[in-house]
Design a protein around this motif. Sequence first.
Motif, PDB file in Angstrom:
ATOM      1  N   PRO A 100      25.343  47.263  48.692  1.00  0.00           N
ATOM      2  CA  PRO A 100      26.017  47.685  49.934  1.00  0.00           C
ATOM      3  C   PRO A 100      26.198  49.191  50.073  1.00  0.00           C
ATOM      4  O   PRO A 100      26.235  49.706  51.193  1.00  0.00           O
ATOM      5  CB  PRO A 100      27.374  46.972  49.855  1.00  0.00           C
ATOM      6  CG  PRO A 100      27.106  45.758  49.035  1.00  0.00           C
ATOM      7  CD  PRO A 100      26.103  46.208  48.015  1.00  0.00           C
ATOM      8  N   PHE A 101      26.290  49.917  48.953  1.00  0.00           N
ATOM      9  CA  PHE A 101      26.434  51.361  49.037  1.00  0.00           C
ATOM     10  C   PHE A 101      25.161  52.037  49.541  1.00  0.00           C
ATOM     11  O   PHE A 101      25.190  53.191  49.956  1.00  0.00           O
ATOM     12  CB  PHE A 101      26.812  51.945  47.666  1.00  0.00           C
ATOM     13  CG  PHE A 101      28.229  51.663  47.268  1.00  0.00           C
ATOM     14  CD1 PHE A 101      29.279  52.329  47.863  1.00  0.00           C
ATOM     15  CD2 PHE A 101      28.518  50.727  46.287  1.00  0.00           C
ATOM     16  CE1 PHE A 101      30.602  52.077  47.498  1.00  0.00           C
ATOM     17  CE2 PHE A 101      29.825  50.459  45.909  1.00  0.00           C
ATOM     18  CZ  PHE A 101      30.871  51.135  46.526  1.00  0.00           C
ATOM     19  N   ARG A 108      25.105  48.060  58.770  1.00  0.00           N
ATOM     20  CA  ARG A 108      25.744  46.787  58.410  1.00  0.00           C
ATOM     21  C   ARG A 108      26.434  46.156  59.612  1.00  0.00           C
ATOM     22  O   ARG A 108      26.374  44.942  59.800  1.00  0.00           O
ATOM     23  CB  ARG A 108      26.754  47.029  57.284  1.00  0.00           C
ATOM     24  CG  ARG A 108      26.113  47.114  55.929  1.00  0.00           C
ATOM     25  CD  ARG A 108      27.140  47.178  54.825  1.00  0.00           C
ATOM     26  NE  ARG A 108      27.443  48.539  54.444  1.00  0.00           N
ATOM     27  CZ  ARG A 108      28.277  48.859  53.463  1.00  0.00           C
ATOM     28  NH1 ARG A 108      28.893  47.913  52.784  1.00  0.00           N
ATOM     29  NH2 ARG A 108      28.492  50.117  53.155  1.00  0.00           N
ATOM     30  N   ALA A 109      27.076  46.979  60.432  1.00  0.00           N
ATOM     31  CA  ALA A 109      27.758  46.440  61.602  1.00  0.00           C
ATOM     32  C   ALA A 109      26.767  45.793  62.566  1.00  0.00           C
ATOM     33  O   ALA A 109      26.989  44.674  63.050  1.00  0.00           O
ATOM     34  CB  ALA A 109      28.550  47.545  62.302  1.00  0.00           C
ATOM     35  N   PHE A 152      32.375  45.396  53.978  1.00  0.00           N
ATOM     36  CA  PHE A 152      32.293  46.816  53.630  1.00  0.00           C
ATOM     37  C   PHE A 152      33.215  47.171  52.474  1.00  0.00           C
ATOM     38  O   PHE A 152      32.866  48.003  51.625  1.00  0.00           O
ATOM     39  CB  PHE A 152      32.642  47.670  54.858  1.00  0.00           C
ATOM     40  CG  PHE A 152      32.558  49.139  54.618  1.00  0.00           C
ATOM     41  CD1 PHE A 152      31.356  49.817  54.775  1.00  0.00           C
ATOM     42  CD2 PHE A 152      33.678  49.868  54.232  1.00  0.00           C
ATOM     43  CE1 PHE A 152      31.273  51.184  54.546  1.00  0.00           C
ATOM     44  CE2 PHE A 152      33.606  51.239  54.001  1.00  0.00           C
ATOM     45  CZ  PHE A 152      32.396  51.890  54.161  1.00  0.00           C
ATOM     46  N   LEU A 153      34.400  46.572  52.389  1.00  0.00           N
ATOM     47  CA  LEU A 153      35.438  47.037  51.471  1.00  0.00           C
ATOM     48  C   LEU A 153      35.401  46.380  50.100  1.00  0.00           C
ATOM     49  O   LEU A 153      35.973  46.921  49.144  1.00  0.00           O
ATOM     50  CB  LEU A 153      36.816  46.818  52.099  1.00  0.00           C
ATOM     51  CG  LEU A 153      37.154  47.751  53.259  1.00  0.00           C
ATOM     52  CD1 LEU A 153      38.442  47.315  53.940  1.00  0.00           C
ATOM     53  CD2 LEU A 153      37.274  49.189  52.776  1.00  0.00           C
ATOM     54  N   ILE A 154      34.767  45.226  49.962  1.00  0.00           N
ATOM     55  CA  ILE A 154      34.759  44.549  48.664  1.00  0.00           C
ATOM     56  C   ILE A 154      34.225  45.444  47.546  1.00  0.00           C
ATOM     57  O   ILE A 154      34.828  45.519  46.463  1.00  0.00           O
ATOM     58  CB  ILE A 154      33.974  43.216  48.749  1.00  0.00           C
ATOM     59  CG1 ILE A 154      34.852  42.133  49.372  1.00  0.00           C
ATOM     60  CG2 ILE A 154      33.515  42.758  47.370  1.00  0.00           C
ATOM     61  CD1 ILE A 154      34.174  40.785  49.501  1.00  0.00           C
ATOM     62  N   THR A 206      41.981  49.488  49.608  1.00  0.00           N
ATOM     63  CA  THR A 206      41.345  48.805  50.732  1.00  0.00           C
ATOM     64  C   THR A 206      42.225  48.851  51.980  1.00  0.00           C
ATOM     65  O   THR A 206      41.715  48.980  53.100  1.00  0.00           O
ATOM     66  CB  THR A 206      41.028  47.345  50.371  1.00  0.00           C
ATOM     67  OG1 THR A 206      42.217  46.691  49.886  1.00  0.00           O
ATOM     68  CG2 THR A 206      39.969  47.275  49.293  1.00  0.00           C
ATOM     69  N   PHE A 207      43.536  48.761  51.808  1.00  0.00           N
ATOM     70  CA  PHE A 207      44.422  48.812  52.967  1.00  0.00           C
ATOM     71  C   PHE A 207      44.353  50.189  53.625  1.00  0.00           C
ATOM     72  O   PHE A 207      44.284  50.295  54.852  1.00  0.00           O
ATOM     73  CB  PHE A 207      45.857  48.488  52.553  1.00  0.00           C
ATOM     74  CG  PHE A 207      46.797  48.325  53.714  1.00  0.00           C
ATOM     75  CD1 PHE A 207      46.860  47.125  54.400  1.00  0.00           C
ATOM     76  CD2 PHE A 207      47.616  49.371  54.130  1.00  0.00           C
ATOM     77  CE1 PHE A 207      47.723  46.962  55.474  1.00  0.00           C
ATOM     78  CE2 PHE A 207      48.466  49.221  55.203  1.00  0.00           C
ATOM     79  CZ  PHE A 207      48.522  48.016  55.875  1.00  0.00           C
ATOM     80  N   VAL A 208      44.355  51.245  52.802  1.00  0.00           N
ATOM     81  CA  VAL A 208      44.271  52.601  53.351  1.00  0.00           C
ATOM     82  C   VAL A 208      42.932  52.804  54.053  1.00  0.00           C
ATOM     83  O   VAL A 208      42.874  53.358  55.159  1.00  0.00           O
ATOM     84  CB  VAL A 208      44.484  53.640  52.237  1.00  0.00           C
ATOM     85  CG1 VAL A 208      44.130  55.042  52.734  1.00  0.00           C
ATOM     86  CG2 VAL A 208      45.929  53.613  51.753  1.00  0.00           C
TER      87      VAL A 208
END
Length: 274
Positions: A100-101, A108-109, A152-154, A206-208
Amino acid sequence: MSKAFRPVLLIGPLMLFLAAAYVVPFLGVMQWSFTLPEPGVQNYVNAATDPLVVSVFLRTFRICLIVTALSVAGAYLITYLWIRGSAPVRLFAELCILIPFWISVLTRAFGWVALLSNRGVINTWLMQAGIITEPLTLVRNEFGVVLGMVHFLIPFAVFPIASSMRNIDERVLLAARGMGATPARTFWQIYLPMTMPGVLGAATLTFVFSLGFFITPAILGGGRSVMAAELIYLRIFQSPDWGLGAAISVVMMVIVGLLLALLMRFARPGAMLK
């Protein structure tokens, strides 16, 4: 020259660059929030009382909490396989983390749009298989936004968890098994608590990150699931209401700063395991 000042000289240019790149623009935005369209705190009052702004804030926090929970849960599973799995499993998990990086967030979107739209791959397959008769609404709503953000965030949530997992003393796990604990009990009462600092760090990270998401909600939400970053863009570039947009930006920055302060205060193994 004293040796004590050498680190200051080395890090000084970096600090000046960060100040010029981040602090100065932020101070300018803060000035807008207090001066446009007229001096005062009316923009902050509007940010706290305007039903539209309040609803966007609530939606943003709701989506971010859901995305954080799903991302950390998925990252924990992938990290566990990466750290403790067999060699082929570790290789597969590592590819899932790294690939993913290599793909931009915009690509990706649009990839998710191609998969989830009414004429996308998933709806086409389901309709051809006779499972559904009408396309499912999978994009231009919160479901699509959450899915794209979690994807994206995982990978970002993996690394704090991996750090905690690698620091676990295997002798503790062997002692628990030697005393008759089942694998499930060892995991829930020993392994998971010992990795909680990494879980907390991953959740905060991930929240930030999710608070500032713009491209993914804009594309997958289709303007129907507006989040705070998109609202700032709309207020500054389309309304235009620079003062209110700047006030929302300052509020988000304060929230992020408080979250990072909490991370620095509590995301330590000693503090978490006391």
